[in-house]
Design an enzyme around this catalytic site. Structure first.
Site: not given
Ligand code: NDP
Ligand code: 8X3
Length: 254
Positions: A61, A190, A154, A12-13, A10, A35
């Site tokens: 994926d 994102e 989730y 890409t973002a 992951g 992806r």
């Molecule tokens: P983003 O949406 O910004 O990034 C998510 C990344 O996961 C992207 O690079 C996306 O890449 C990749 N991804 C999602 N689904 C798939 C898939 N099916 N196959 C391959 N890659 C995938 O979110 P975050 O950076 O915030 O999230 C990163 C992690 O942190 C996650 O596990 C999230 O649960 C966790 N997290 C986030 C929090 C928040 O508040 N943001 C808090 C706590 C935990 P692409 O779409 O190109 O496949």
């Molecule tokens: C992401 C944070 O609070 O939306 O893991 O679950 S929350």
């Protein structure tokens, strides 16, 4: 290769991208997955131009077990000596009660957050065991420690990540492999845009009235965790915005 190799899912973002950026600046060679192929290609170009860093990109994926296996086995032999696996790819899809939430969203979250993390680990950990060395960092969440209404699946997926992390640590300890979990509170990435299927207004609302964490905060934390001396492991690290005291308690000035 003299430089350490980190694989970030992951990338890409959000947290994955910022972690890749920081690790590239700190002398790691990187395997980046996601992806969105174009983003991966742009990141590779940027990093190799600006930093002393080599980048392999793997476009798949993570929910598709055969694609995970195929992508990882396509790595050149020298790239299989992975020092750090950062299981970051994940998402929340929707927000709704168990009696009416979309079952496809549940499948998506469980397949990505739990099964995707397992597929990655099942493929990469044997290479670490063979070398008797490595570090696996799982990105959990405050939602892996607490629950909130409308987030049962989730939260369940992140509780699963927390349990899997603890068991993995015991299983891999005899092979000298470190296993860590990092659990962030709200991070502005994102994430909410994905949860609310591209609704920018709804996503912005989540972070209104307080300062959330940003992806760089988590990247710095990950770098700290993976650069401790050999005898030190950070088992589990909870990192929250100053104005968030639990999964549900925010000090918002609206
Ligand atoms: P983003 O949406 O910004 O990034 C998510 C990344 O996961 C992207 O690079 C996306 O890449 C990749 N991804 C999602 N689904 C798939 C898939 N099916 N196959 C391959 N890659 C995938 O979110 P975050 O950076 O915030 O999230 C990163 C992690 O942190 C996650 O596990 C999230 O649960 C966790 N997290 C986030 C929090 C928040 O508040 N943001 C808090 C706590 C935990 P692409 O779409 O190109 O496949
Ligand atoms: C992401 C944070 O609070 O939306 O893991 O679950 S929350």
């Amino acid at each position: 290769m003299n430089q350490k190799i980190a694989l970030i899912t992951g990338a890409t973002a959000g947290i994955g991208f910022e972690t890749a950026n920081l690790l590239a600046q700190n002398g790691y060679n990187l395997i980046l997955t996601g992806r969105r192929k174009e983003r991966l290609e742009t990141v590779k170009k940027q990093f190799e131009l600006n930093y002393d860093c080599k980048v392999q990109i793997l476009n798949f994926d993570i929910r598709k077990r055969k694609d995970v296996e195929k992508a990882l086995s396509s790595l050149p032999e020298e790239w299989k000596a992975i020092d750090v696996l950062i299981n970051n790819a994940g998402l929340a899809a929707g927000l709704g009660p168990v009696n009416s939430a979309d079952v496809d969203d549940w499948e998506n979250m469980i397949d990505t957050n739990v099964k995707g993390l397992l597929y990655m680990t099942r493929n990469v950990s044997p290479w670490m065991v063979e070398r008797q060395s490595g570090h696996i960092v799982n990105i959990s969440s405050i939602a892996g420690k607490e629950v909130y209404p409308n987030g049962s699946v989730y939260c369940g997926s992140k509780h699963a990540v927390a349990a899997i992390t603890k068991a993995m640590r015991i299983e891999l300890m005899p092979s000298g492999i470190k296993v860590s979990s990092i659990a962030p509170g709200a991070v502005e990435t994102e994430f909410s845009l994905v949860r609310f299927r591209g609704d920018e207004e709804k996503a912005a609302q989540v972070y209104k009235g307080f300062t959330p964490l940003n992806a760089k905060d988590i990247a710095e934390t990950i770098l700290f965790v993976i650069t401790r001396p050999a005898h030190v492991n950070i088992d589990d690290l909870l990192i929250m915005p100053t104005n968030q005291a639990s999964a549900r308690d925010f000090n918002k000035k609206l």
